[in-house]
Design an enzyme around this catalytic site. Structure first.
Site, mmCIF file in Angstrom:
data_model
loop_
_atom_site.group_PDB
_atom_site.id
_atom_site.type_symbol
_atom_site.label_atom_id
_atom_site.label_comp_id
_atom_site.label_asym_id
_atom_site.label_seq_id
_atom_site.Cartn_x
_atom_site.Cartn_y
_atom_site.Cartn_z
ATOM 1 N N SER A 49 14.566 91.712 51.827
ATOM 2 C CA SER A 49 13.390 92.571 51.647
ATOM 3 C C SER A 49 12.844 93.102 52.968
ATOM 4 O O SER A 49 12.230 94.173 53.003
ATOM 5 C CB SER A 49 12.288 91.801 50.910
ATOM 6 O OG SER A 49 11.931 90.625 51.629
ATOM 7 N N GLY A 53 15.017 89.552 48.076
ATOM 8 C CA GLY A 53 15.434 88.257 47.537
ATOM 9 C C GLY A 53 16.822 87.826 47.932
ATOM 10 O O GLY A 53 17.259 86.725 47.581
ATOM 11 N N ASN A 63 15.722 84.026 53.198
ATOM 12 C CA ASN A 63 15.545 83.500 51.843
ATOM 13 C C ASN A 63 16.269 82.172 51.638
ATOM 14 O O ASN A 63 15.815 81.327 50.859
ATOM 15 C CB ASN A 63 16.008 84.530 50.808
ATOM 16 C CG ASN A 63 15.029 85.682 50.683
ATOM 17 O OD1 ASN A 63 13.836 85.483 50.537
ATOM 18 N ND2 ASN A 63 15.534 86.899 50.770
ATOM 19 N N ASP A 114 0.481 89.815 51.859
ATOM 20 C CA ASP A 114 1.177 88.543 51.637
ATOM 21 C C ASP A 114 1.434 87.786 52.929
ATOM 22 O O ASP A 114 1.830 86.616 52.922
ATOM 23 C CB ASP A 114 2.483 88.754 50.866
ATOM 24 C CG ASP A 114 3.514 89.603 51.618
ATOM 25 O OD1 ASP A 114 3.292 89.925 52.800
ATOM 26 O OD2 ASP A 114 4.550 89.946 51.003
ATOM 27 N N HIS A 123 5.642 90.199 54.629
ATOM 28 C CA HIS A 123 6.376 91.461 54.758
ATOM 29 C C HIS A 123 5.620 92.447 55.647
ATOM 30 O O HIS A 123 4.419 92.670 55.446
ATOM 31 C CB HIS A 123 6.622 92.072 53.377
ATOM 32 C CG HIS A 123 7.517 91.234 52.524
ATOM 33 N ND1 HIS A 123 7.036 90.329 51.596
ATOM 34 C CD2 HIS A 123 8.873 91.154 52.482
ATOM 35 C CE1 HIS A 123 8.063 89.725 51.016
ATOM 36 N NE2 HIS A 123 9.181 90.207 51.529
#
Length: 198
Positions: free
Chosen positions: A27, A65, A93, A174, A177
């Site tokens: 991502s 992801g 991840n 968040d 990101h």
């Protein structure tokens, strides 16, 4: 005549290959939360054009992801485009999910090997884990990239999010990101890192 056509065809392949950069990632590479044009791979292409006066084709191979296993699974499709440079930005991840890092490292090794078999120059972007994952796992995760860079003599940047991680002004709500400003910062760092390979 056939020989001339063959030579021209091979020359065309050469130039197409020399002008293509694959950014293989998750991502962070895809640009989750920003537009494709605001994601750092697209911004790197713009910097290459403006700073080096060189046109390149950038393949944004970032999928949200993605683990190292996912990146390996879709690599062959991207390699059909014959990239001359493969920029690997995978592993975050794997770490966040607490996956087995030995397997993660093997996946990255396979990615490197496949890319090098296609005569692509491989560049590696390292990742770091938050300290709450424990010192042993965190250090092992960091060492994974160092070991790969040494084993395959790769040019590597220690941390893709250097200067961006943990800074509110460069991240979305968040806290993970990057926002558009964060991608601009990353793009400048990646451009400086990648330009020698061009």
């Amino acid at each position: 005549m056939k020989k001339i056509l063959l030579a021209l065809f091979l020359l065309t392949l050469h130039f197409a290959k020399a002008d293509t950069i694959l950014f293989l990632g998750d991502s962070l590479t895809e640009g989750l939360g920003v537009s494709k044009e605001e994601a750092f791979p697209s911004l790197v292409a713009s910097l290459i054009q403006s700073e080096l006066n060189k046109n390149v084709t950038v393949i944004n191979g970032g999928v949200s992801g993605s683990t190292t296993s996912d990146g390996l699974a879709r690599l062959q499709w991207y390699l059909k485009k014959n990239p001359s440079i493969v920029f690997i930005a995978l592993g975050a991840n794997d770490g966040l999910r607490g996956l087995n890092l030995e397997q993660s490292q093997k996946n990255l090794e396979e990615i490197i090997n496949h890319a090098q078999e296609k005569q692509a120059k491989v560049l590696l972007a390292g990742m770091l884990m938050p300290p709450n994952y424990g010192p042993q796992y965190t250090e092992r995760f960091k060492a994974m990239y160092q070991e790969l860079a040494e084993k395959y003599a790769l040019k590597s940047m220690p941390f893709l999010l250097e200067g961006v991680a943990g800074k509110k002004e460069f991240n979305q709500e968040d806290g993970i990101h990057p926002n558009a400003k964060g991608h601009e910062y990353i793009a400048k760092s990646v451009f400086e890192f990648i330009k020698e390979a061009l």
